[in-house]
Write an enzyme that holds these catalytic residues in place. Structure first.
Site, PDB file in Angstrom:
ATOM      1  N   LYS A   8       1.237  -1.153  -0.171  1.00 31.20           N
ATOM      2  CA  LYS A   8      -0.157  -0.067  -0.067  1.00 31.20           C
ATOM      3  C   LYS A   8       0.846   0.659   0.101  1.00 31.20           C
ATOM      4  O   LYS A   8       2.047   1.522   0.382  1.00 31.20           O
ATOM      5  CB  LYS A   8      -1.051  -0.213   0.874  1.00 31.20           C
ATOM      6  CG  LYS A   8       0.214   0.338   2.878  1.00 31.20           C
ATOM      7  CD  LYS A   8       0.518   1.170   3.275  1.00 31.20           C
ATOM      8  CE  LYS A   8       1.000   1.262   4.777  1.00 31.20           C
ATOM      9  NZ  LYS A   8       1.829   2.591   4.837  1.00 31.20           N
ATOM     10  N   ASP A  21      -1.988  -1.472  10.313  1.00 28.89           N
ATOM     11  CA  ASP A  21      -2.397  -1.797   8.784  1.00 28.89           C
ATOM     12  C   ASP A  21      -2.959  -2.667   8.600  1.00 28.89           C
ATOM     13  O   ASP A  21      -3.196  -2.520   7.785  1.00 28.89           O
ATOM     14  CB  ASP A  21      -1.347  -1.256   8.371  1.00 28.89           C
ATOM     15  CG  ASP A  21      -0.688   0.410   8.459  1.00 28.89           C
ATOM     16  OD1 ASP A  21      -1.861   1.040   8.603  1.00 28.89           O
ATOM     17  OD2 ASP A  21       0.429   0.480   8.326  1.00 28.89           O
TER      18      ASP A  21
HETATM   19  O1  C5P Z   1      -0.617  -1.345  15.610  1.00 29.52           O
HETATM   20  P1  C5P Z   1       0.964  -1.672  14.926  1.00 29.52           P
HETATM   21  O2  C5P Z   1       1.320  -2.774  16.116  1.00 29.52           O
HETATM   22  O3  C5P Z   1       1.080  -1.716  14.152  1.00 29.52           O
HETATM   23  O4  C5P Z   1       1.642  -0.454  15.894  1.00 29.52           O
HETATM   24  C1  C5P Z   1       2.732  -0.511  15.334  1.00 29.52           C
HETATM   25  C2  C5P Z   1       3.345   0.832  16.204  1.00 29.52           C
HETATM   26  O5  C5P Z   1       3.158   2.262  15.833  1.00 29.52           O
HETATM   27  C3  C5P Z   1       2.480   1.249  17.662  1.00 29.52           C
HETATM   28  O6  C5P Z   1       3.316   0.413  18.649  1.00 29.52           O
HETATM   29  C4  C5P Z   1       2.995   1.993  17.603  1.00 29.52           C
HETATM   30  O7  C5P Z   1       3.687   2.977  17.963  1.00 29.52           O
HETATM   31  C5  C5P Z   1       2.525   3.449  16.664  1.00 29.52           C
HETATM   32  N1  C5P Z   1       1.031   3.139  15.830  1.00 29.52           N
HETATM   33  C6  C5P Z   1       0.652   4.601  16.420  1.00 29.52           C
HETATM   34  N2  C5P Z   1      -0.709   4.633  16.724  1.00 29.52           N
HETATM   35  C7  C5P Z   1      -0.845   4.248  15.297  1.00 29.52           C
HETATM   36  C8  C5P Z   1      -0.570   3.315  15.007  1.00 29.52           C
HETATM   37  C9  C5P Z   1       0.436   2.854  15.295  1.00 29.52           C
HETATM   38  O8  C5P Z   1       1.067   5.179  17.034  1.00 29.52           O
HETATM   39  N3  C5P Z   1      -2.587   4.673  14.939  1.00 29.52           N
END
Ligand code: C5P
Length: 301
Positions: free
Chosen positions: A28, A155
């Protein structure tokens, strides 16, 4: 949109001889990425226009005699198998099942480089959720799969959704988006940007969330709106990776069209209305950088 049953799951799956399945997992790009100050749960509110593009990881699922989930990965550094998001997606789906499930072997061939903001790991996880739901005949609804996807990562839900979407919340709310057909020159730098580090750098100088584009604009030819895009993770990504900042400046100086960062980086992209324009844009980039570029289109599904 974790429980919205209206949503049609969007994944390209084909049967393999012997009862297996092959599924393609697209990359993406975030056309526009607005980010607000950190919420109480530690995540950041997002408002992003996202399009899937034609760069694919390939996942093959085959029955295996032994019970459990076998996993192999090639094409990139995939880390420890048990921590790989594709493996974890299959394990999470299996966890919720009351019936014993047939053994399965999952092979993941990576073409989407990790650590570049292209969502490869998240896309793999979504493709595995979709394909294993079919393979194990679990009949989980689209809403249930969306909810599992959101547990795996911010994501992941968008990859179960339509070819392009507006993504809000921490990433779990997905609305279909009509985007004009485009070609993009993707630049895949050597450096990686760790997402948590980029968000932490954003927190060091938090900005209010910007205003979203007039959404219908993105149905028009990209030349009419490609100058209006923003990625609020751009400035923190530049601070996290000075080599990325230098490359970005070099490309912007060479290119006659704007150069954007996808997600938290490090991939950069240029949007074009035609293949001819994309090839011309690629030819204007410094020769040393061209081998790390790919021309892609919007994904049709
Ligand atoms: O949700 P995911 O584990 O993919 O997110 C990875 C990191 O990205 C999280 O630990 C956080 O630090 C950051 N993140 C965030 N806000 C979001 C998505 C991701 O702070 N909306």
């Amino acid at each position: 949109m974790t429980s919205d049953e209206r949503h049609r799951l969007s994944c390209r799956t084909e049967p393999l001889p012997g009862g297996g399945l092959r599924v393609l997992a697209p990359a993406k790009i975030n056309l526009n990425l607005l980010v607000g100050p950190k919420r109480e749960d530690g995540y950041h509110p997002l408002d992003s226009l996202v399009a899937k593009v034609t760069l694919f990881d390939t996942i093959e699922i085959r029955p295996q005699e032994e019970a459990g989930i076998g996993f192999a990965c090639g094409g990139a550094d995939c880390g420890e198998p048990a921590r790989n998001l594709a493996y974890r997606a299959a394990a999470l789906l299996a966890q919720g099942s009351t019936q014993p499930l047939p053994g399965v072997h999952i092979t993941l061939e990576k073409a989407i480089p990790p650590g570049k903001g292209l969502g490869g790991g998240s896309s793999d996880a979504a493709a595995v959720l979709h394909a294993m739901n079919v393979f194990w005949r679990l009949r989980r609804t689209a809403g249930e799969l969306m909810s599992l996807a959101a547990q795996l990562g911010s994501d992941v839900p968008l990859f179960l959704g339509p070819p392009a979407c507006r993504m809000t919340g921490r990433g779990e709310f997905i609305e279909p988006l009509a985007v004009a057909p485009f070609f993009a020159v993707l630049v895949l730098p050597d450096c990686q940007c760790a997402t948590p580090l980029v968000y932490r750098a954003f927190d060091d100088a938090p900005q209010p969330m910007g205003r979203q584009l007039d959404i219908p604009l993105v149905q028009r030819p990209v030349a009419q709106w490609r100058g209006l895009l923003t990625n609020q993770l751009g400035p923190p990504a530049r601070r996290v990776s000075p080599p990325l900042a230098a490359l970005w400046d070099e490309l912007s100086a060479a290119s006659q069209i704007p150069v954007y960062l996808t997600g938290s980086g490090s991939a950069l992209f240029l949007l074009c209305d035609s293949a001819t324009e994309a090839i011309a844009a690629l030819a204007r980039l410094p020769a040393a950088i061209r081998p790390s570029c790919r021309v892609v289109q919007n994904c049709a599904w």
